[in-house]
Scaffold this motif. Structure first.
Motif, PDB file in Angstrom:
ATOM      1  N   SER A  41       7.486   3.446   0.389  1.00  0.00           N
ATOM      2  CA  SER A  41       7.534   4.605  -0.512  1.00  0.00           C
ATOM      3  C   SER A  41       7.236   5.901   0.245  1.00  0.00           C
TER       4      SER A  41
ATOM      5  N   HIS B  91       0.824  -1.210   0.000  1.00  0.00           N
ATOM      6  CA  HIS B  91       0.000   0.000   0.000  1.00  0.00           C
ATOM      7  C   HIS B  91       0.858   1.261   0.000  1.00  0.00           C
TER       8      HIS B  91
ATOM      9  N   LYS C  28      -3.521   7.517  -8.738  1.00  0.00           N
ATOM     10  CA  LYS C  28      -3.979   6.465  -9.643  1.00  0.00           C
ATOM     11  C   LYS C  28      -5.397   6.729 -10.170  1.00  0.00           C
TER      12      LYS C  28
HETATM   13  P1  GDP Z   1       4.841  -1.362   1.150  1.00  0.00           P
HETATM   14  O1  GDP Z   1       4.784  -2.832   0.913  1.00  0.00           O
HETATM   15  O2  GDP Z   1       3.635  -0.905   1.891  1.00  0.00           O
HETATM   16  O3  GDP Z   1       6.117  -0.883   1.759  1.00  0.00           O
HETATM   17  O4  GDP Z   1       4.672  -0.676  -0.301  1.00  0.00           O
HETATM   18  P2  GDP Z   1       5.798  -0.064  -1.245  1.00  0.00           P
HETATM   19  O5  GDP Z   1       6.212   1.283  -0.778  1.00  0.00           O
HETATM   20  O6  GDP Z   1       6.853  -1.072  -1.473  1.00  0.00           O
HETATM   21  O7  GDP Z   1       4.953   0.174  -2.560  1.00  0.00           O
HETATM   22  C1  GDP Z   1       4.355  -0.895  -3.270  1.00  0.00           C
HETATM   23  C2  GDP Z   1       4.186  -0.512  -4.716  1.00  0.00           C
HETATM   24  O8  GDP Z   1       3.288   0.584  -4.831  1.00  0.00           O
HETATM   25  C3  GDP Z   1       5.488  -0.061  -5.375  1.00  0.00           C
HETATM   26  O9  GDP Z   1       5.521  -0.545  -6.693  1.00  0.00           O
HETATM   27  C4  GDP Z   1       5.368   1.460  -5.368  1.00  0.00           C
HETATM   28  O10 GDP Z   1       6.079   2.062  -6.413  1.00  0.00           O
HETATM   29  C5  GDP Z   1       3.890   1.667  -5.524  1.00  0.00           C
HETATM   30  N1  GDP Z   1       3.435   2.916  -4.913  1.00  0.00           N
HETATM   31  C6  GDP Z   1       3.695   3.349  -3.674  1.00  0.00           C
HETATM   32  N2  GDP Z   1       3.137   4.550  -3.459  1.00  0.00           N
HETATM   33  C7  GDP Z   1       2.511   4.893  -4.604  1.00  0.00           C
HETATM   34  C8  GDP Z   1       1.728   6.014  -5.000  1.00  0.00           C
HETATM   35  O11 GDP Z   1       1.505   6.983  -4.278  1.00  0.00           O
HETATM   36  N3  GDP Z   1       1.214   5.986  -6.287  1.00  0.00           N
HETATM   37  C9  GDP Z   1       1.437   4.957  -7.135  1.00  0.00           C
HETATM   38  N4  GDP Z   1       0.891   5.016  -8.334  1.00  0.00           N
HETATM   39  N5  GDP Z   1       2.166   3.886  -6.775  1.00  0.00           N
HETATM   40  C10 GDP Z   1       2.701   3.840  -5.550  1.00  0.00           C
END
Ligand code: GDP
Ligand code: MG
Length: 360
Positions: A84, A80, A181
């Motif tokens: 990032s 989610h 998105k």
């Molecule tokens: P985590 O598992 O919660 O740490 O999530 P990540 O930060 O690894 O993000 C998972 C995926 O979602 C990655 O491919 C990111 O590039 C994408 N992502 C994260 N934030 C955003 C956002 O604000 N917009 C979009 N379109 N993609 C995002």
């Protein structure tokens, strides 16, 4: 437990005074009379030997207390955008600015606001870290940022995060992420959260919701503002003077400098040169550095710092206790090691030892 006498300790532990006196001799301490008050370190030593749990309580009585920055943890469902979002926030941090955008992963970073206020973020997302800290009694986190992807909505780990935060009595600020998105539907997410019992602000509750995109770096200001507002409502304060009460956020081994511990002071001031017991480790603080690597002689509340000088690696959530001598530190550390090992074996024999949780 500070100031307890042997007689009182006997009552609390259900042991006989002579038994405790024997333990006292074994750990190399002596008191003149069973009515003399014992220092907290000695109480802990005796209790450990007697197989009784003690938890140190720190008193703020009579001390001056000052506002302190909030300490924030990011939680939410896998993918989610926790990592990032932390990356995006870290780029707005003090260290990133001072180090020209390059920052090491140190377990925490600080974002300074134009108003002069600041926010400390713990750099390890996920429920495992949060629970591990809490399991050791480390109430480090003041506020949880609940990240929910605007396209995906509420998922199992979203609910898990909510229940962790509720169990720890830590307020939530919701960050609806991925608002860039096309499939984003923040209203749906809000509706889902509300039906899970989160009392959202624009539905008459007090849980703030902000709309962000970690990818496009939008809404980060709103999130930081919301966190400061939440912190203000909580009137977070800490005693600045006196002996430090601190927690380990992360620890790593550096080839040249030995064990390096990222710590956050909860109250009081940690001073270079002090002797500390950290979980079952101990050491003399040789250096304190802030998150941008600057050497300091002191660490104050909510300020993440890196400490050099421990003899071994502590664990996240371990408490940092200042003691008066190396001898006592060594003794406490040995006592705790023995006790941890005993507790671990007991857990295994009861089939309660858990496999380490995975982190996302
Ligand atoms: P985590 O598992 O919660 O740490 O999530 P990540 O930060 O690894 O993000 C998972 C995926 O979602 C990655 O491919 C990111 O590039 C994408 N992502 C994260 N934030 C955003 C956002 O604000 N917009 C979009 N379109 N993609 C995002
Ligand atoms: Mg991640």
């Amino acid at each position: 437990f500070e100031g307890m006498t042997l007689v009182e300790l006997a009552k609390r532990t259900g042991k006989l005074v002579p038994t405790l006196q024997n333990i006292l001799v074994n750990v190399g301490e002596k008191v003149d009379s069973e009515f003399d008050s014992l220092s907290i370190d000695v109480v802990e030593l005796i209790a450990m030997e007697a197989g009784v749990n003690v938890r140190r309580q720190h008193s703020n009585e009579g001390a001056e207390i000052h506002p302190r920055p909030p300490v924030v943890t990011v939680m939410g469902h896998v993918d989610h955008g926790k990592t990032s979002l932390l990356d995006a926030l870290r780029q707005t941090s003090v260290a990133a600015r001072e180090a020209g955008g390059i920052t090491q992963h140190l377990g925490a970073f600080v974002v300074a606001m134009p108003s002069g206020a600041s926010i400390t973020f713990l750099d390890t997302p996920g429920h495992a870290a949060f629970s591990a800290m809490r399991a050791r009694g480390a109430a480090v986190t003041d506020i949880v940022v609940l990240v929910v992807a605007a396209d995906d909505g509420v998922m199992p780990q979203t609910l898990e995060a909510i229940s962790h935060a509720k169990a720890a009595n830590v307020p939530i600020v919701v960050a609806i992420n991925k608002c860039d998105k096309p499939a984003a539907d923040p209203e749906r997410v809000k509706f889902q959260l509300a039906s899970e019992g989160l009392l959202l602000e624009d539905m008459g509750g007090d849980v703030q919701v902000v709309y962000v995109s970690a990818l496009k770096k939008t809404g980060l200001d709103d999130l930081e503002e919301a966190l400061l507002l939440q912190a203000e409502m909580m009137e977070l304060k800490a005693r600045v003077d006196g002996t430090a009460q601190a927690y380990v956020v992360e620890a790593r081994l550096d080839r040249g400098r030995g064990p390096l511990t990222t710590a956050i002071v909860k109250a009081g001031t940690l001073v270079c040169g002090q002797i500390v017991v950290v979980g079952s480790q101990w050491g003399k603080i040789r250096a304190i550095r802030d998150i941008s690597g600057k050497s300091m002689d002191k660490a104050k509340p909510a300020m993440p710092v890196e400490i050099e000088g421990l003899k071994g690696l502590p664990m996240a959530g371990d408490d940092i206790v200042v003691v008066e001598s190396e001898e006592r530190a060594r003794m406490l550390s040995e006592g705790r090691k023995k006790k941890f090992e005993k507790d671990r074996l007991q857990r295994i024999s009861e089939g309660r030892e858990e496999a380490p949780e995975e982190q996302s």
